[in-house]
Scaffold this active site. Structure first.
Site, mmCIF file in Angstrom:
data_model
loop_
_atom_site.group_PDB
_atom_site.id
_atom_site.type_symbol
_atom_site.label_atom_id
_atom_site.label_comp_id
_atom_site.label_asym_id
_atom_site.label_seq_id
_atom_site.Cartn_x
_atom_site.Cartn_y
_atom_site.Cartn_z
ATOM 1 N N LYS A 129 0.864 -1.189 0.000
ATOM 2 C CA LYS A 129 0.000 0.000 0.000
ATOM 3 C C LYS A 129 0.900 1.239 0.000
ATOM 4 O O LYS A 129 1.921 1.272 0.699
ATOM 5 C CB LYS A 129 -0.895 -0.033 1.238
ATOM 6 C CG LYS A 129 -1.922 1.092 1.305
ATOM 7 C CD LYS A 129 -2.849 0.924 2.526
ATOM 8 C CE LYS A 129 -3.929 1.989 2.575
ATOM 9 N NZ LYS A 129 -4.840 1.819 3.737
ATOM 10 N N SER A 156 -9.810 1.800 2.664
ATOM 11 C CA SER A 156 -8.913 2.544 1.812
ATOM 12 C C SER A 156 -7.839 1.694 1.133
ATOM 13 O O SER A 156 -7.192 2.173 0.203
ATOM 14 C CB SER A 156 -8.222 3.627 2.646
ATOM 15 O OG SER A 156 -7.403 3.039 3.642
ATOM 16 N N SER A 192 -10.131 -0.599 6.875
ATOM 17 C CA SER A 192 -9.541 -0.508 5.536
ATOM 18 C C SER A 192 -8.789 -1.725 5.019
ATOM 19 O O SER A 192 -8.421 -1.760 3.850
ATOM 20 C CB SER A 192 -8.619 0.694 5.464
ATOM 21 O OG SER A 192 -9.389 1.851 5.281
#
Ligand code: GLN
Length: 484
Positions: free
Chosen positions: A76, A151, A175
């Site tokens: 990420k 997210s 997330s």
């Protein structure tokens, strides 16, 4: 090759069926030809990946390979990676090349994992859809008109589309789990403090936690073995022994007490999601688990408490982005105030600005007691609810999200509707507990995941239950057609 789990890839590398350079090239080629359909990656680090892979092949030839040596991973874009752009999904950091490595990515490097690139995400991890990314939304690999969740939506889409065998994510209010659920993969949010936050760009420091996003619970366990543990660089990192997360995957579920919170199956939960989750719970019962209805009465309070605490912490954390030391700076500032205001006005997107305003308001003199302090008191009640529940049950089971993935743009301009989507995930972060999401079937033609919440440091148990469930189901093996 790309439908193999981590464990299978490790076997293939070990037996010499393929080399790490071949494996890495295969994934890089897939990203090149397929990522335009999903937009899972912000950066692809091809050159670095191929040289890491060549290194890994040498390590293996020398007899020094670990369980993960030579396997590709996607990170990420919230983790600082030395010499590589680390944007956090924001224009503010579009020009930011991290000068150091986060603990999580460093541990991955030390285990011999190969970084393929950095994945798309909601700006500063604020969101549930990936639509707040400066780099455009990620699209759900199962239906490119739908959101992937957020997210960590880029990481979830990358694993679901088999553009990476595994990825890292972070979970401040859901997330890791919510995009895992919406993309049909496995995601583990560890106990707060189990995985170091050092070098992870801060959103809400008392809630943020990194974890694995994988095809299977076994794969998630393999990555946990690499990333978990005490880190003196993170003052909230916890000094308790780290389990061998792959050691107990096959334990039986006989006698396991599973709590079903009545608030998680109430109004607001999509009927077809409910049916899928109930049948997943029945599978656990077939394996000997004992079901028990419980109550988590504070569930509905998690949304107001979280949406005060998280913005409050965010407003403090994001004050560092002022155009002085790094990141975006506006053109030709007249004076310091002009530089601050224009830099922040240009660099941050709408959702980030909204959170900064809410957070600054909640922390201001006169409102602090009414909002921030009150939210912290509610947080304690939420934690107490779980502590009480874990006197009676070993794990808590329920849905991850009230709906399956919805249309891109459908609630983008309705922040309150968006916040309500987080109802089943936020409490876990407020209490600091671990939770896993495993693919449990399809509702409305889209994947949805069973969430299992454990007591503190019970990651092994969650992975064990996830693994046993995946021994008797094949939802985790499903791949979207155009990525098969
Ligand atoms: N959807 C939640 C939010 O917008 C959670 C995000 C997260 O876990 N990073 O804050």
């Amino acid at each position: 090759m790309h439908n193999k789990t981590l464990a299978e890839l490790a076997d293939g590398l070990k037996s010499g069926e393929f080399s790490s350079v071949e494996l890495t090239t295969h994934y890089l080629d897939r990203i090149k030809s397929l990522d335009s359909q999903t937009n899972a990656f912000i950066s692809v680090t091809e050159e670095q990946a191929l040289s890491q892979a060549a290194e890994a092949d040498k390590t293996r030839a020398a007899g020094d390979a670990t369980a993960l040596t030579g396997i590709p991973i996607a990170h990420k874009d919230i983790f600082c990676t030395e010499g590589v752009k680390t944007s956090c999904g924001s224009k503010m950091l579009d020009n930011f090349i991290a000068p150091y490595e986060s603990t999580v990515t460093e541990k991955c490097n030390n285990s011999g994992l190969i970084m393929l690139g950095k994945t798309n995400m909601d700006e500063f991890a604020m969101g549930s859809t990936n639509e707040s990314s400066f780099y455009g939304p990620t699209k759900n690999p199962w239906d490119n008109t739908k959101i992937p969740g957020g997210s960590s939506g880029g990481s979830a889409a990358a694993v679901a589309a088999r553009l990476a065998p595994i990825a890292t994510g972070t979970d401040t209010g859901g997330s890791i789990r919510q995009p895992a659920s919406m993309c049909g993969i496995t995601g583990l949010k560890p106990t707060y403090g189990r995985v170091s936050r050092w070098g992870m760009i801060a959103f809400a420091s008392s809630l943020d936690q990194a974890g694995p996003m994988a095809q299977t619970a076994e794969d998630a366990a393999m990555l946990m073995n690499s990333i978990a543990g005490l880190d003196h660089k993170d003052s909230t990192s916890i000094d308790t022994p780290v389990d061998d997360y792959t050691a107990n995957l096959n334990n039986g579920l006989e006698g396991l007490r599973v709590g079903l919170p009545k608030e998680y199956f109430a109004e607001g939960l999509d009927d077809s999601v409910k049916t899928v989750i109930e049948s997943a719970i029945k599978e656990m019962e077939k394996q000997g688990a004992i079901l028990k209805e419980i109550s988590l009465a504070t569930t509905s309070l998690s949304i107001p408490a979280y949406y005060v605490i998280a913005p409050a912490e965010a407003s403090a954390n994001l004050s560092r982005f002022d155009g002085v030391r790094f990141g975006h700076r506006c053109e030709d500032p007249k004076d310091l105030t002009d530089m601050y205001t224009r830099t922040r006005g240009e660099g941050f997107g709408d959702e980030v600005k909204r959170r900064i305003m809410v957070g600054a308001y909640a922390l201001s003199a006169g409102y602090y007691d009414a909002y921030y302090k009150k939210a912290q008191q509610v947080r304690r009640l939420i934690k107490n609810d779980f502590i009480k529940a874990f006197d009676e049950v070993d794990v808590i089971a329920g849905p991850t999200a009230p709906t399956t993935a919805f249309g891109l743009g459908s609630i983008k301009n309705d922040p309150v509707a968006m916040y309500l989507e987080d109802i089943f995930t936020l409490s876990v972060n407020l209490a600091g507990l671990p939770a896993i999401t495993v693919p449990a079937g399809f509702a409305n033609g889209m994947p949805t995941g069973l969430q299992l919440i454990g007591n503190y440091f019970q990651e092994s148990k969650l992975l064990n239950i996830g693994h046993k469930y995946q021994q008797v189901t094949d939802w985790h093996k499903k791949t979207p057609e155009q990525f098969a």
